[in-house]
Motif scaffolding. Structure first.
Motif, PDB file in Angstrom:
ATOM      1  N   CYS A 115       0.862  -1.175   0.000  1.00 47.06           N
ATOM      2  CA  CYS A 115       0.000   0.000   0.000  1.00 47.06           C
ATOM      3  C   CYS A 115       0.904   1.232   0.000  1.00 47.06           C
ATOM      4  CB  CYS A 115      -0.901  -0.002   1.227  1.00 47.06           C
ATOM      5  SG  CYS A 115      -1.987  -1.444   1.308  1.00 47.06           S
TER       6      CYS A 115
ATOM      7  N   PRO B   2      -3.831  -3.734   3.310  1.00 47.58           N
ATOM      8  CA  PRO B   2      -4.247  -4.640   2.235  1.00 47.58           C
ATOM      9  C   PRO B   2      -5.661  -5.150   2.497  1.00 47.58           C
ATOM     10  CG  PRO B   2      -2.055  -5.202   3.018  1.00 47.58           C
ATOM     11  CD  PRO B   2      -2.601  -4.174   3.955  1.00 47.58           C
TER      12      PRO B   2
ATOM     13  N   CYS C 168      -5.891  -2.091  -1.699  1.00 47.86           N
ATOM     14  CA  CYS C 168      -5.691  -1.528  -0.367  1.00 47.86           C
ATOM     15  C   CYS C 168      -6.895  -0.644  -0.059  1.00 47.86           C
ATOM     16  CB  CYS C 168      -4.423  -0.682  -0.318  1.00 47.86           C
ATOM     17  SG  CYS C 168      -2.915  -1.625  -0.506  1.00 47.86           S
TER      18      CYS C 168
END
Length: 112
Positions: A42, A57, A108
């Motif tokens: 992310c 995530p 994400c």
């Protein structure tokens, strides 16, 4: 607020809540196939004005990676018969490809 300022603020807030995924390639070493695996993270940590929220995530996909693994004569005896038939003799050791699942983050999202 003016209409232009309102659009700017909405765009800024949406950008802060966005959690993009960044991909890079990771070298797993010579004993893995494929050797290079896509790694995802992310991009940003904080995703909102609220400091308690962060990008995490939220979705992932799994795929197979093979690892070349060698063992001695004692260790090969511990394998079940169906695992032994794939092993080949190399430099005094029994070697075979072992399969395992590797996760890759696909999304994400902002979470507390």
């Amino acid at each position: 607020l003016s209409r232009e300022m309102e659009r700017f603020m909405m765009g800024w807030l949406l950008q802060r809540e966005n959690c993009p995924v960044v991909y890079s390639w990771r070298d797993m070493g010579p004993h893995f196939w494929p050797r290079f695996v896509k790694r995802a993270t992310c991009k940003s940590k904080q995703c909102s004005i609220d400091p308690s929220t962060q990008c995490e995530p939220s979705n992932s996909r799994y795929f197979n990676i093979l690892r070349w693994h060698c063992m001695d004569d004692k260790a090969i005896q511990l394998l079940p018969l169906w695992g032994r038939h794939r092993a080949v003799r190399r430099s005094g050791h029994w070697c075979s490809w072992l399969r395992f699942y590797h996760p890759i983050t696909t999304e994400c999202s902002c979470a507390c």
